[in-house]
Scaffold this motif. Structure first.
Motif, mmCIF file in Angstrom:
data_model
loop_
_atom_site.group_PDB
_atom_site.id
_atom_site.type_symbol
_atom_site.label_atom_id
_atom_site.label_comp_id
_atom_site.label_asym_id
_atom_site.label_seq_id
_atom_site.Cartn_x
_atom_site.Cartn_y
_atom_site.Cartn_z
ATOM 1 N N ALA A 59 66.759 -65.610 65.969
ATOM 2 C CA ALA A 59 66.811 -63.993 65.427
ATOM 3 C C ALA A 59 67.254 -63.908 64.480
ATOM 4 N N LEU A 60 68.226 -64.127 64.090
ATOM 5 C CA LEU A 60 69.036 -63.457 62.471
ATOM 6 C C LEU A 60 68.108 -64.179 61.226
ATOM 7 N N LEU A 61 67.907 -65.042 61.478
ATOM 8 C CA LEU A 61 67.226 -65.460 59.447
ATOM 9 C C LEU A 61 66.025 -64.418 59.617
ATOM 10 N N PHE A 62 65.189 -64.065 60.343
ATOM 11 C CA PHE A 62 63.976 -63.725 60.697
ATOM 12 C C PHE A 62 64.483 -62.363 60.406
ATOM 13 N N SER A 63 65.366 -61.678 61.048
ATOM 14 C CA SER A 63 65.662 -60.471 61.442
ATOM 15 C C SER A 63 65.969 -59.891 59.770
ATOM 16 N N ARG A 64 66.332 -60.726 58.618
ATOM 17 C CA ARG A 64 67.090 -60.204 57.670
ATOM 18 C C ARG A 64 66.163 -60.401 56.315
ATOM 19 N N PRO A 65 66.067 -59.651 55.196
ATOM 20 C CA PRO A 65 65.246 -59.955 54.337
ATOM 21 C C PRO A 65 65.829 -61.326 53.176
ATOM 22 N N LEU A 66 64.439 -62.049 52.555
ATOM 23 C CA LEU A 66 64.956 -63.408 52.876
ATOM 24 C C LEU A 66 65.514 -63.286 50.698
ATOM 25 N N GLN A 124 67.545 -79.076 58.378
ATOM 26 C CA GLN A 124 65.770 -79.516 58.100
ATOM 27 C C GLN A 124 65.482 -78.362 58.413
ATOM 28 N N LEU A 125 65.925 -77.479 59.347
ATOM 29 C CA LEU A 125 65.277 -75.909 59.443
ATOM 30 C C LEU A 125 65.486 -74.898 58.366
ATOM 31 N N TYR A 126 66.670 -75.299 58.074
ATOM 32 C CA TYR A 126 67.233 -73.944 56.944
ATOM 33 C C TYR A 126 65.557 -74.240 55.946
ATOM 34 N N LEU A 127 65.627 -75.810 55.669
ATOM 35 C CA LEU A 127 64.777 -76.438 54.402
ATOM 36 C C LEU A 127 62.897 -75.742 54.594
ATOM 37 N N CYS A 185 54.925 -66.784 56.341
ATOM 38 C CA CYS A 185 54.453 -66.336 57.633
ATOM 39 C C CYS A 185 55.004 -64.955 58.328
ATOM 40 N N PHE A 186 56.039 -65.366 58.843
ATOM 41 C CA PHE A 186 56.630 -64.394 60.023
ATOM 42 C C PHE A 186 56.685 -62.904 59.304
ATOM 43 N N PHE A 209 64.428 -71.368 67.447
ATOM 44 C CA PHE A 209 64.091 -71.323 66.631
ATOM 45 C C PHE A 209 62.822 -70.055 66.277
ATOM 46 N N LEU A 210 61.465 -70.290 66.474
ATOM 47 C CA LEU A 210 60.767 -69.462 66.501
ATOM 48 C C LEU A 210 60.658 -68.169 67.733
ATOM 49 N N VAL A 211 60.664 -68.958 68.082
ATOM 50 C CA VAL A 211 60.825 -68.245 69.907
ATOM 51 C C VAL A 211 62.245 -67.310 69.973
ATOM 52 N N GLY A 212 63.272 -67.611 69.367
ATOM 53 C CA GLY A 212 64.164 -66.965 69.136
ATOM 54 C C GLY A 212 64.162 -65.342 67.898
ATOM 55 N N GLY A 213 63.525 -65.964 66.802
ATOM 56 C CA GLY A 213 62.503 -65.073 66.173
ATOM 57 C C GLY A 213 61.848 -63.622 66.858
ATOM 58 N N LEU A 214 60.892 -64.710 67.078
ATOM 59 C CA LEU A 214 60.163 -63.736 68.234
ATOM 60 C C LEU A 214 60.917 -62.420 68.667
#
Length: 375
Positions: free
Chosen positions: A70-77, A146-149, A157-158, A222-227
């Motif tokens: 939720a946090l990472l997908f909602s922020r600019p990369l 591993q997920l951070y990588l 994609c998101f 991780f993906l479900v939390g972001g979505l």
């Protein structure tokens, strides 16, 4: 633009609340003898109740990964910042492995013959175990790294998902992939105790599973939390009774899975760790996420002290995660000599004690030069 991004608050109190629930569940799960209650094909109601309530702790690690998503997908990369943060996390991880191994050797008074330069190096840097001590909780960080990588590729994609594709992806993850990734294992649990069906092998459906192993399972969360966070505006109006019903159903189903797995293996099955990759475990984690998402936006203004405490705990969950294991190994053997340890109330008190000791130690460590780099 997603509704969650339109509002773009500086902080989401419901995510802090989820981190608090997750870290409390971790403390309730670890060092608990509730999970070791002897198994028999016919059990009294009190054991069923303990097992059902204990199974709620299954949400602990999935919630951590859902909040991260939720946090990472909602922020600019920011790639430089992202990889710098990952490198710091890796350094902290190996530092904590060294601290944990050294402290446990002292606490457990490990014989000198068990200690040697090569054994210590293997235990700290090459993921070996030392006989006589446990530090299995540290598996969490390598999976996160591993997920951070992978995250920069996922983020690209998101960010290209529009509202329609966004909902479709969420439906696929919660529906089709949920059935393939998680339900096959649950069906196998039923077949294992269902007489004529015990010769069926539904676990072989894992050949269709793109989320195999612990990394795959946590990637799914991780993906479900972001979505879910991206669809926050659609999640809030969901009536509370629906996720509450989902939580209750998941608890009952996971308890039934515990009985089936324990019967098949003739020993108590770990329904918390094993529940991460089960449909009931996923149902409970999503249900808790949806319930927390209903936290009013004005909660920090109306309940300042509670909000401060939740935020304080939420900001220190990683430090508590590292420290609670050492605190438990040090204090709990003495506590169990005084108090019974298979009841739900003593187990809840134990979790509160681990938090009450670990949080001040974490806050103290952050005030000490050099030591604060560990947090």
């Amino acid at each position: 633009m997603p509704e969650a991004a339109q509002k773009a608050p500086a902080r989401y109190p419901y995510l802090d609340l989820l981190k608090c629930i997750a870290v409390f569940s971790v403390c309730a799960y670890h060092f608990s003898w509730v999970g070791e209650i002897g198994f028999a094909p016919v059990l009294p109601f009190s054991v069923w109740l303990k097992r059902a309530l204990f199974s709620l702790n299954t949400v602990c690690v999935p919630l951590f990964f859902m909040v991260n998503g939720a946090l990472l997908f909602s922020r600019p990369l920011d790639l430089r910042r992202h990889f710098r943060k990952s490198a710091v996390l890796l350094g902290q991880y190996f530092a904590w492995r060294l601290i944990t191994v050294a402290a446990l050797c002292l606490i457990k008074r490990l014989p000198r013959e068990e200690l040697g330069f090569s054994r210590l190096i293997n235990a700290v840097f090459f993921f070996d175990n030392l006989k006589g001590i446990r530090y299995t909780h540290l598996w969490f960080i390598p999976v996160l790294l591993q997920l951070y990588l992978l995250f920069p590729f996922l983020k690209l994609c998101f960010d290209r998902l529009d509202k329609l594709d966004n909902r479709l992806m969420l439906g696929v993850l919660l529906g089709v992939l949920g059935a393939v990734c998680f339900a096959a294992d649950d069906i196998a649990s039923v077949c294992g105790v269902a007489g004529r069906f015990h010769r069926l092998h539904p676990r072989n459906l894992n050949q269709l599973n793109p989320f195999q192993g612990m990394l795959g399972i946590m990637l799914c969360y991780f993906l479900v939390g972001g979505l879910l966070h991206r669809n926050l505006g659609r999640c809030k109006p969901i009536p509370s009774w629906q996720p509450m019903a989902g939580l209750a159903a998941g608890m009952v189903l996971l308890t039934a899975k515990w009985w089936a797995e324990s019967l098949a293996h003739e020993k108590p099955w770990d329904s918390v760790f094993g529940g991460y990759g089960s449909l009931p475990g996923a149902l409970m984690a999503v249900s808790v996420f949806l319930l927390a998402a209903k936290l009013p936006e004005d909660f920090p203004a109306r309940h300042r002290n509670a909000a401060r405490f939740i935020r304080l705990l939420g900001e220190n969950t990683l430090g508590i995660y590292y420290l609670h294991w050492l605190v438990g190994e040090w204090l709990l053997p003495m506590a169990w000599k005084i108090f019974p340890h298979t009841g739900l109330l003593p187990n809840t008190a134990k979790a509160a004690m681990l938090l009450a000791v670990s949080l001040p130690l974490c806050l103290l460590g952050k005030k000490i030069p050099l030591v604060r780099r560990l947090f």
